[in-house]
Design an enzyme around this catalytic site. Sequence first.
Site, PDB file in Angstrom:
ATOM      1  N   TYR A 144       1.047  16.573   4.085  1.00  0.00           N
ATOM      2  CA  TYR A 144       1.717  15.872   3.115  1.00  0.00           C
ATOM      3  C   TYR A 144       3.005  17.140   3.205  1.00  0.00           C
ATOM      4  O   TYR A 144       2.977  18.157   2.768  1.00  0.00           O
ATOM      5  CB  TYR A 144       1.676  15.921   1.419  1.00  0.00           C
TER       6      TYR A 144
ATOM      7  N   PRO B 126       4.449   4.846  -0.526  1.00  0.00           N
ATOM      8  CA  PRO B 126       2.884   4.681  -0.460  1.00  0.00           C
ATOM      9  C   PRO B 126       3.207   6.389  -0.398  1.00  0.00           C
ATOM     10  O   PRO B 126       0.973   6.786  -0.197  1.00  0.00           O
ATOM     11  CB  PRO B 126       3.132   4.700   1.168  1.00  0.00           C
TER      12      PRO B 126
ATOM     13  N   HIS C 221     -12.901  12.467   2.445  1.00  0.00           N
ATOM     14  CA  HIS C 221     -11.956  13.530   2.496  1.00  0.00           C
ATOM     15  C   HIS C 221     -12.492  14.180   1.267  1.00  0.00           C
ATOM     16  O   HIS C 221     -12.078  14.195   0.000  1.00  0.00           O
ATOM     17  CB  HIS C 221     -10.452  13.347   2.959  1.00  0.00           C
TER      18      HIS C 221
ATOM     19  N   TYR D 171      -4.720  11.982  -7.559  1.00  0.00           N
ATOM     20  CA  TYR D 171      -4.934  11.358  -6.005  1.00  0.00           C
ATOM     21  C   TYR D 171      -6.688  10.924  -5.981  1.00  0.00           C
ATOM     22  O   TYR D 171      -6.121   9.417  -5.114  1.00  0.00           O
ATOM     23  CB  TYR D 171      -5.456  12.603  -5.667  1.00  0.00           C
TER      24      TYR D 171
ATOM     25  N   LYS E 205      -1.447   5.168  -3.573  1.00  0.00           N
ATOM     26  CA  LYS E 205      -2.219   3.615  -4.674  1.00  0.00           C
ATOM     27  C   LYS E 205      -2.275   2.346  -4.565  1.00  0.00           C
ATOM     28  O   LYS E 205      -2.176   1.766  -5.453  1.00  0.00           O
ATOM     29  CB  LYS E 205      -1.285   4.712  -6.002  1.00  0.00           C
TER      30      LYS E 205
HETATM   31  P1  RFL Z   1      -1.112  -8.269  -0.479  1.00  0.00           P
HETATM   32  O1  RFL Z   1      -2.270  -6.783   0.643  1.00  0.00           O
HETATM   33  O2  RFL Z   1      -0.216  -8.363   0.274  1.00  0.00           O
HETATM   34  O3  RFL Z   1      -1.976  -9.697   0.245  1.00  0.00           O
HETATM   35  C1  RFL Z   1      -0.980 -10.821  -0.619  1.00  0.00           C
HETATM   36  C2  RFL Z   1      -2.186 -12.010   0.349  1.00  0.00           C
HETATM   37  O4  RFL Z   1      -0.989 -12.922  -0.247  1.00  0.00           O
HETATM   38  C3  RFL Z   1      -0.346 -14.156   1.006  1.00  0.00           C
HETATM   39  N1  RFL Z   1      -0.063 -14.755   0.624  1.00  0.00           N
HETATM   40  C4  RFL Z   1      -0.230 -16.351   0.135  1.00  0.00           C
HETATM   41  N2  RFL Z   1      -1.260 -16.558   0.080  1.00  0.00           N
HETATM   42  C5  RFL Z   1      -1.111 -17.985  -1.006  1.00  0.00           C
HETATM   43  N3  RFL Z   1       0.285 -18.563  -1.081  1.00  0.00           N
HETATM   44  C6  RFL Z   1       1.454 -18.520  -0.557  1.00  0.00           C
HETATM   45  N4  RFL Z   1       2.377 -18.916  -1.315  1.00  0.00           N
HETATM   46  C7  RFL Z   1       1.134 -16.899  -0.633  1.00  0.00           C
HETATM   47  N5  RFL Z   1       2.272 -15.927  -0.172  1.00  0.00           N
HETATM   48  C8  RFL Z   1       1.207 -14.562   0.308  1.00  0.00           C
HETATM   49  C9  RFL Z   1      -0.347 -12.675   1.846  1.00  0.00           C
HETATM   50  O5  RFL Z   1      -0.438 -13.450   3.658  1.00  0.00           O
HETATM   51  C10 RFL Z   1      -1.320 -11.606   1.988  1.00  0.00           C
HETATM   52  O6  RFL Z   1      -2.645 -11.808   2.332  1.00  0.00           O
HETATM   53  O7  RFL Z   1      -1.221  -7.352  -1.302  1.00  0.00           O
HETATM   54  P2  RFL Z   1      -2.011  -7.070  -2.603  1.00  0.00           P
HETATM   55  O8  RFL Z   1      -3.858  -7.775  -2.074  1.00  0.00           O
HETATM   56  O9  RFL Z   1      -1.871  -7.097  -3.518  1.00  0.00           O
HETATM   57  O10 RFL Z   1      -3.394  -5.925  -2.176  1.00  0.00           O
HETATM   58  C11 RFL Z   1      -1.806  -4.695  -2.144  1.00  0.00           C
HETATM   59  C12 RFL Z   1      -1.853  -3.787  -0.989  1.00  0.00           C
HETATM   60  O11 RFL Z   1      -1.915  -4.694   0.094  1.00  0.00           O
HETATM   61  C13 RFL Z   1      -0.427  -2.760  -0.566  1.00  0.00           C
HETATM   62  O12 RFL Z   1      -0.578  -2.364  -2.620  1.00  0.00           O
HETATM   63  C14 RFL Z   1      -0.777  -1.628   0.345  1.00  0.00           C
HETATM   64  O13 RFL Z   1      -0.885  -2.184   1.372  1.00  0.00           O
HETATM   65  C15 RFL Z   1       0.451  -1.071   0.287  1.00  0.00           C
HETATM   66  N6  RFL Z   1       0.760  -0.529   1.623  1.00  0.00           N
HETATM   67  C16 RFL Z   1       0.661   1.067   1.332  1.00  0.00           C
HETATM   68  N7  RFL Z   1      -0.367   1.340   0.106  1.00  0.00           N
HETATM   69  C17 RFL Z   1      -0.698   2.541   0.524  1.00  0.00           C
HETATM   70  O14 RFL Z   1      -1.504   3.232   0.103  1.00  0.00           O
HETATM   71  N8  RFL Z   1      -0.939   3.163   1.548  1.00  0.00           N
HETATM   72  C18 RFL Z   1       0.056   2.930   2.688  1.00  0.00           C
HETATM   73  O15 RFL Z   1       0.470   3.108   3.987  1.00  0.00           O
HETATM   74  C19 RFL Z   1       0.521   1.604   2.700  1.00  0.00           C
HETATM   75  N9  RFL Z   1       1.141   1.020   3.953  1.00  0.00           N
HETATM   76  C20 RFL Z   1       1.619  -1.046   2.440  1.00  0.00           C
HETATM   77  C21 RFL Z   1       1.698  -0.889   3.422  1.00  0.00           C
HETATM   78  C22 RFL Z   1       2.554  -2.049   1.713  1.00  0.00           C
HETATM   79  C23 RFL Z   1       3.121  -3.232   3.099  1.00  0.00           C
HETATM   80  N10 RFL Z   1       3.343  -4.473   3.026  1.00  0.00           N
HETATM   81  C24 RFL Z   1       4.232  -5.252   3.724  1.00  0.00           C
HETATM   82  C25 RFL Z   1       3.296  -4.812   1.679  1.00  0.00           C
HETATM   83  C26 RFL Z   1       2.630  -1.139   4.902  1.00  0.00           C
HETATM   84  C27 RFL Z   1       3.147  -2.558   4.370  1.00  0.00           C
HETATM   85  C28 RFL Z   1       4.104  -2.196   5.622  1.00  0.00           C
HETATM   86  C1  PHB Z   2      -2.394   6.167   5.655  1.00  0.00           C
HETATM   87  O1  PHB Z   2      -3.091   6.798   5.841  1.00  0.00           O
HETATM   88  O2  PHB Z   2      -1.700   4.850   6.307  1.00  0.00           O
HETATM   89  C2  PHB Z   2      -2.094   6.557   4.673  1.00  0.00           C
HETATM   90  C3  PHB Z   2      -1.682   7.672   3.624  1.00  0.00           C
HETATM   91  C4  PHB Z   2      -2.228   8.613   2.911  1.00  0.00           C
HETATM   92  C5  PHB Z   2      -0.696   7.660   2.776  1.00  0.00           C
HETATM   93  C6  PHB Z   2      -0.085   6.988   2.400  1.00  0.00           C
HETATM   94  C7  PHB Z   2      -0.261   5.987   4.086  1.00  0.00           C
HETATM   95  O3  PHB Z   2       0.215   8.044   1.276  1.00  0.00           O
END
Ligand code: RFL
Ligand code: PHB
Length: 395
Positions: free
Chosen positions: A202, A294, A72, A386, A298
């Site tokens: 957005y 979110p 994009h 971004y 980032k």
């Molecule tokens: P993660 O992806 O949470 O991975 C951490 C892993 O550690 C495991 N874990 C353990 N492993 C061993 N021993 C233990 N005691 C443990 N406890 C936990 C977990 O099972 C998991 O697999 O962290 P990491 O690698 O730092 O990555 C970060 C990203 O995943 C996170 O910043 C983003 O996904 C945040 N986030 C979003 N970010 C966006 O930019 N756009 C989004 O739309 C977006 N949606 C989200 C999200 C984060 C969410 N949650 C639940 C934190 C939606 C959700 C629901």
């Molecule tokens: C997504 O596609 O999940 C998404 C895109 C942009 C954002 C957050 C989430 O700022």
Amino acid sequence: MRTQVGILGAGPAGLFLSLLLARRGVESVILEVRSRQAIEQTIRAGVLEQGTADLMRELGVHQRMEKLGEEHEGIEIRFRGRGRRIPLKELTGKSVTLYAQHEVIKDLVAARLQQGGEVIFSVQDVSLEGVDSDRPRILFRREPEGPLEVLECDVIAGCDGFHGPSRRAIPESVRTEYVKTYPMGWLGILTQAPPSSRELIYCNSDRGFALVSTRSPEIQRMYLQVDADDDIRNWSDDRIWEELRLRLATEEGWAPIEGPILQKSIVQMRSFVCSPMQYGRLYLAGDAAHIVPPTGAKGLNLAVSDACVLAEAIARFERHGTDDLLQRYSAICLRRVWKAERFSYFMTQMLHCFPNHSPFEREIQLAELDYVTSSVHGRGTIAENYVGLPIEWDI
Ligand code: RFL
Ligand code: PHB
């Protein structure tokens, strides 16, 4: 068991770290509490900064991303029923790639296992010991009634997300936690429909924020601002579409293309930073150390840049015995983390409806939207944040 780097968590931070270490000849073992199937199916982020997509290519894990992901070159910011485009590529020379986080996870797990790397899934009773000594250890079980095993390492990487145990292994007297909660959540849906828009939208409206994103030509991702304590059971599919139509409406009568809703859930909005991100031989990376709302897309990208810094610092330590970069790990990461916190906070403040806002503050918000989308400098600052800021190694 012994390895050079014990990694807790097979999220983006842990998996990128293990691949980056392997490329530098450093061995590691990943311990993950969830099953491989569970981590490969959790729906989360979708926007890869240019640097993250480039790293996938450098590591040779880009084939599916090139096929299924979509580049994009701009985003739209919509308010008062009108859209303004931020031309990312034109302003910065860089773009973003829309590719789901769980697809990234699949690619990284497959690559690591193919290298013969060790990833132990579904571990239990994980605890850290001796992190302030030069013999840190991770204790865990492979099965509920199995024996307690010990993984001895030179360094522990705490990549275990916000709820994992690593951060709490840093004594409270040593760490400062910065927290900001927002009075709202995001309701996210996956729908089976063609894309409503070529680029992300957005949208700020009097009824609250909305976001139009995508996953593939067949599956779309959309979000709606909801109350922080709202319950997904309050949101029928009809109500979700009605609200998306109302918030996203333009003067020209724009409406999203609707389809069956395949999945819906509510995500909390929070900013969080733990400082420092290290203690003794324990180094935190990703959500274990920091959370962003979110709105700036980032979270995943910050986890990746932490992994880049940590891999380089550990490799120097393992190869040459010099810990100068390891000592500066937290300071190098926090410099970029705070800038991403600032950008995510700014986007959140600018785009959402706040229950405590007076009519004055609402007008200020609209003036800010008008300013940053019409001034070339305003568009430039959104664009460069971004697509992703560089890592600054000098502290
Ligand atoms: P993660 O992806 O949470 O991975 C951490 C892993 O550690 C495991 N874990 C353990 N492993 C061993 N021993 C233990 N005691 C443990 N406890 C936990 C977990 O099972 C998991 O697999 O962290 P990491 O690698 O730092 O990555 C970060 C990203 O995943 C996170 O910043 C983003 O996904 C945040 N986030 C979003 N970010 C966006 O930019 N756009 C989004 O739309 C977006 N949606 C989200 C999200 C984060 C969410 N949650 C639940 C934190 C939606 C959700 C629901
Ligand atoms: C997504 O596609 O999940 C998404 C895109 C942009 C954002 C957050 C989430 O700022």
